[in-house]
Every structure is written in structure tokens, then in C-alpha cells.
Design a protein around this motif. Structure first.
Motif, PDB file in Angstrom:
ATOM      1  N   ASN A  23      -0.727   4.521  -4.252  1.00 25.61           N
ATOM      2  CA  ASN A  23      -0.462   5.247  -3.011  1.00 25.61           C
ATOM      3  C   ASN A  23      -1.544   6.310  -2.941  1.00 25.61           C
ATOM      4  N   PHE A  24      -1.945   6.668  -1.715  1.00 31.24           N
ATOM      5  CA  PHE A  24      -2.992   7.676  -1.568  1.00 31.24           C
ATOM      6  C   PHE A  24      -2.528   8.820  -0.703  1.00 31.24           C
ATOM      7  N   PHE A  65       0.083  10.572   3.753  1.00 29.31           N
ATOM      8  CA  PHE A  65       0.395   9.831   2.546  1.00 29.31           C
ATOM      9  C   PHE A  65       0.397   8.364   2.942  1.00 29.31           C
ATOM     10  N   ILE A  66      -0.374   7.542   2.251  1.00 26.73           N
ATOM     11  CA  ILE A  66      -0.456   6.121   2.586  1.00 26.73           C
ATOM     12  C   ILE A  66       0.134   5.302   1.456  1.00 26.73           C
ATOM     13  N   ARG A  67       1.112   4.472   1.785  1.00 24.17           N
ATOM     14  CA  ARG A  67       1.751   3.631   0.773  1.00 24.17           C
ATOM     15  C   ARG A  67       0.747   2.575   0.309  1.00 24.17           C
TER      16      ARG A  67
END
Lengths: 136, 108
Positions: free
Chosen positions: B37-38, B61-63
Motif C-alpha cells: 500500500n502506498f 492512501f492507495i491500496r
């Protein structure tokens, strides 16, 4: 290889986003805005005072949704909404009935175009898959 | 673990994350976790007009599961180091598999 227990490492956690108003984009294309109250290692989320915001063209409409529990696998991204920028947006808010109408029209237009495109591709020998798993 | 470690070295760098829905987000890598995740800060959405909902978002927040590509600056990547790490990882995985496999049992 040791199997690390599945919890967020300290470098990467959503704890900083707790109690903040967030935009959540889901895999089915929906945008939910709400206050993040809880999360877990799967990115399951609990949002409070949430609303579903539907964008059509340069306008948007909101549907009140209350408390939302979202299963993590459906989450695409979480965005922190910057209040200052939010105030300066040029998008206009319309009553939800109007937005639903516009959305319906947009969907019909898209269906028409897709049908034509699929037909043309089919004539060229392509097999077209109609299953839209992820609509985001 | 290899890519998790690799991305940890990229924290603070400009990256562009392209999602499986073709949405591309440029930003500074703030953090990464074991699921890849980023978290990006000061983001800029490539092709903004198609995604009006992202206009007022600065950090996200990117899964990991929705990421297609992570675009990096070549100058920030030490490919020799990566190759070595990959080789070491492959060797250690091989060793573990050999240990897990039961040794030949002597028949009576």
C-alpha cells in the motif's frame, strides 16, 4: 521466512487519517466522503456521517448515507480532503434528483456508444467481453 | 519483502502510481507497507479533468491491490543493487524449499 503477523507497520498506517473527513473511491466507481472512525489491516473502514457524492459533468450531488462499513477489498484509494481547496472548487452542487437524471442520461449515452463500438469490433472479428468487474 | 525494502528506499522521491483503472497519480512517496500500500503526499492527478473528485485531495492512501505500475526516476534506482538483492532472495527461497522438502527416507 518468518510469517509476520498482519498488522500495519508503524511507517504505514491510517492512524493519521483517523477522525478526518476523507474521500474513499470504491472499485464500483462510487465516491464516499465521510469521517474515518476505524480501520484494520485489510483496509476495512468505518466511516461516519458519510455521503455518496455523484459527479456528472461539472456538477455533483450528494446522498446521505450515515455510517458506512466498507470491506477493504473494495477500496481503491483514500484521499484527505483539503478544506481550503474544497471551498474554491468550481463544481456546482445540484439537488440529487437532477444529478440522478444526468447520470442516467450519461449512462444511456455510454451504453449507446459501447453498443456501436462492440458491434464494429465484432464485425472485425473481435470477441467483446461485456463483464465490467471494476467500474472505477 | 524485497519490494517493500526497495520502496522504503524510495520514500521522499517523486513517483507516479498508475492504477488498474488507468488513473495516474503523481506525488511524493510518504510511506509504504508490507502489502505495498502506498501513501503519497502533494499529489497531482495526471489528466485532471476526468477525475473531478480528486481536485481537493492533497494526500492519499492507495491500496496495493489496485496498483498497476509505479513509475520511478531511473537516477534514483540502483539496478545493480536490486539485481544482487533479487539473486540473494532467490537463493534463500531455494534453500528454504530444500529444507522444507523431506530428505529421502531410507527404506527398510
Amino acid at each position: 521466512m518468518s510469517f509476520t503477523p498482519q498488522f500495519f507497520t508503524t511507517a504505514e498506517s491510517l492512524v493519521d487519517s483517523l477522525d478526518k473527513r476523507l474521500l474513499v473511491v470504491l472499485r464500483d466507481g462510487r465516491k464516499i466522503i465521510g469521517i474515518l472512525r476505524s480501520y484494520d489491516q485489510f483496509a476495512n473502514l468505518v466511516l461516519q456521517d458519510s455521503l455518496e457524492r455523484i459527479y456528472v459533468g461539472d456538477a455533483y450531488g450528494d446522498i446521505e448515507r450515515g455510517v458506512f462499513i466498507i470491506r477493504g477489498e473494495n477500496v481503491v484509494l483514500l484521499g484527505e480532503i483539503d478544506g481550503d481547496i474544497e471551498d474554491t472548487l468550481t463544481l456546482r452542487q445540484l439537488p440529487i434528483e437532477d444529478i440522478m437524471q444526468m447520470q442516467r442520461e450519461e449512462a444511456e449515452e455510454k451504453a449507446r456508444k459501447d453498443k456501436l463500438r462492440h458491434h464494429l469490433l465484432y464485425k472485425q472479428g473481435f470477441s467483446v467481453d461485456f463483464a465490467d468487474n471494476d467500474l472505477y | 519483502m524485497l519490494f517493500y525494502s526497495f520502496f522504503k528506499t524510495q520514500v521522499g522521491q517523486q513517483v507516479t502510481i498508475e492504477l488498474k483503472n488507468d488513473l495516474a497519480i503523481q506525488g511524493t512517496l510518504e510511506s509504504v507497507d508490507q502489502f505495498l500500500n502506498f501513501k503519497l503526499k502533494d499529489i497531482r492527478v495526471v489528466d485532471e479533468e476526468r477525475y473531478p473528485h480528486m481536485l481537493s485531495v492533497k494526500n492519499c492512501f492507495i491500496r496495493g491491490s489496485v496498483v498497476r505500475y509505479v513509475q520511478l526516476l531511473p537516477s534514483t534506482v540502483d539496478t545493480a543493487l536490486l539485481q544482487d538483492a533479487a539473486r540473494r532472495e532467490a537463493q534463500s527461497t531455494q534453500q528454504m524449499q530444500q529444507q522444507a522438502r523431506p530428505a529421502n527416507v531410507a527404506t527398510a
